[in-house]
Motif scaffolding. Sequence first.
Motif, short mmCIF file in Angstrom:
data_model
loop_
_atom_site.label_atom_id
_atom_site.label_comp_id
_atom_site.label_asym_id
_atom_site.label_seq_id
_atom_site.Cartn_x
_atom_site.Cartn_y
_atom_site.Cartn_z
N ASP A 150 8.26 -3.50 -13.93
CA ASP A 150 7.04 -3.13 -14.71
C ASP A 150 6.04 -2.91 -13.46
N SER A 151 6.53 -2.70 -12.15
CA SER A 151 5.53 -2.69 -11.03
C SER A 151 5.20 -1.31 -10.89
N LEU A 152 3.88 -0.84 -10.12
CA LEU A 152 3.82 0.32 -10.06
C LEU A 152 4.59 0.87 -8.55
N GLY A 153 4.96 0.08 -7.91
CA GLY A 153 5.91 0.41 -6.72
C GLY A 153 4.99 -0.20 -5.55
N ARG A 155 3.74 6.09 -10.93
CA ARG A 155 3.98 5.44 -9.44
C ARG A 155 3.60 5.87 -8.23
N GLU A 156 3.92 7.12 -7.83
CA GLU A 156 3.51 7.78 -7.02
C GLU A 156 1.91 8.03 -6.86
N MET A 157 1.42 8.38 -7.92
CA MET A 157 -0.07 8.34 -8.15
C MET A 157 -0.68 7.06 -7.73
N ALA A 158 -0.16 6.05 -8.35
CA ALA A 158 -0.82 4.67 -7.96
C ALA A 158 -0.47 4.54 -6.59
N ASN A 159 0.38 4.51 -5.79
CA ASN A 159 0.66 4.26 -4.31
C ASN A 159 -0.13 5.33 -3.82
N ALA A 160 -0.52 6.63 -3.98
CA ALA A 160 -1.33 7.38 -3.34
C ALA A 160 -2.76 6.74 -3.42
N LYS A 161 -3.17 6.20 -4.57
CA LYS A 161 -4.44 5.74 -4.72
C LYS A 161 -4.62 4.35 -3.77
N GLU A 162 -3.67 3.69 -3.83
CA GLU A 162 -3.75 2.39 -3.22
C GLU A 162 -3.58 2.51 -1.79
N ILE A 163 -2.95 3.44 -1.32
CA ILE A 163 -2.77 3.98 0.23
C ILE A 163 -4.18 4.40 0.73
N ALA A 164 -4.73 5.32 0.04
CA ALA A 164 -5.93 5.67 0.14
C ALA A 164 -7.14 4.66 0.46
N ARG A 165 -6.96 3.51 -0.52
CA ARG A 165 -7.83 2.53 -0.44
C ARG A 165 -7.56 1.60 0.89
N THR A 166 -6.32 1.35 1.04
CA THR A 166 -5.90 0.69 2.33
C THR A 166 -6.49 1.42 3.48
N VAL A 167 -6.44 2.62 3.55
CA VAL A 167 -6.61 3.53 4.73
C VAL A 167 -7.97 3.19 5.09
N GLN A 168 -8.85 3.49 3.92
CA GLN A 168 -10.19 3.58 3.99
C GLN A 168 -10.84 2.17 4.60
N ILE A 169 -10.24 1.08 4.07
CA ILE A 169 -10.67 -0.22 4.40
C ILE A 169 -10.15 -0.54 5.85
N LEU A 170 -8.76 -0.51 6.04
CA LEU A 170 -8.12 -0.81 7.33
C LEU A 170 -7.82 0.10 8.22
#
Length: 347
Positions: A299-302, A58-73
């Motif tokens: 079952d969510s990755l957070g 979950r921590e890894m998935a959050n880090a990846k999605e935060i990185a993507r969000t920050v890159q786009i927004l």
Amino acid sequence: MPQPRTHLSSSQMDTQTVLLILQAWLVLPLADGANPVLRFVALGDWGGVPNAPFHTAREMANAKEIARTVQILGADFILSLGDNFYFSGVQDANDKRFQETFEDVFSASSLRNVPWYVLAGNHDHLGNVSAQIAYSRISQRWNFPSPYYRLRFKVPRSNVSVAIFMLDTVTLCGNSDDFLSQQPERPRDPALARTQLAWLKKQLAAAKEDYVLVAGHYPVWSIAEHGPTRCLVKQLVPLLATYKVTAYLCGHDHNLQYLQDENGVGYVLSGAGNFMDPSKKHQRKVPNGYLRFHYGAEDSLGGFAYVEISPKEMSVTYIEASGKSLFKTRLPRRTRPERPRVHHPKA
């Protein structure tokens, strides 16, 4: 060599024009320098585990999605809402957990220059919080100047200001044992708790910013496993109302929640950085109508909260680690509290 001209029919032209306009609309708000908006991520309870590989899926998935969000927004900073290192904090400023659970996980290029502003949670207090404060001198992006402190930001290209008061709710209320009472019973050092509360009261009374946020680890209101923190309901709620605070941000319960009280104060709970807990066991302990959103699917990755503050309003979007937007809400720019008039008797 000049390119041959292509003659477009009016219908093709219209389609192309519409597509270009749509593209511009999509890209413009994201382009740097387009809109006066202050943006940040609010993430709690992300602190990995004390055994190899020292992080969770979950921590890894959050880090990846935060990185993507920050890159786009984009993001001006990340607000860390405590429980930065499970299960018992760190030992000293050179503890390997800083590298294994923080630096190596939030390592994407889009996050490299984004500052983190950090506060302590109950698990951090089981270790050495002063070591986390000292790590600010080692890491370029880790900012934790003292147990509680004030942050001040300007919304870019505007005169609109934002204050964030970072609290140590464990010092304020006491530590909570997750396996015993769940509730912090009393502060270990009552004098230190009183000093922090007096500081907050004085700061809020003087705050002239257009948006005022307060952040701490323990929730004021929560329907989940830990429920409302009695100490904060008693001590913070009156201050948040009196001084027209925009929102209170926290973690502690391992899910995502948004609540709003009758004074319009928003409660942003973002504790889904590492674990997910579906519990709603304290639903009846929260006043009717406060809860607007809850997400705790096992079952969510957070997920995390993404906050945008413009001259007009503050928006909070809850983003699941899979990239899905779960819920969005808006809070207005605050009206300044009226100062009581002082009547001077005539001489």
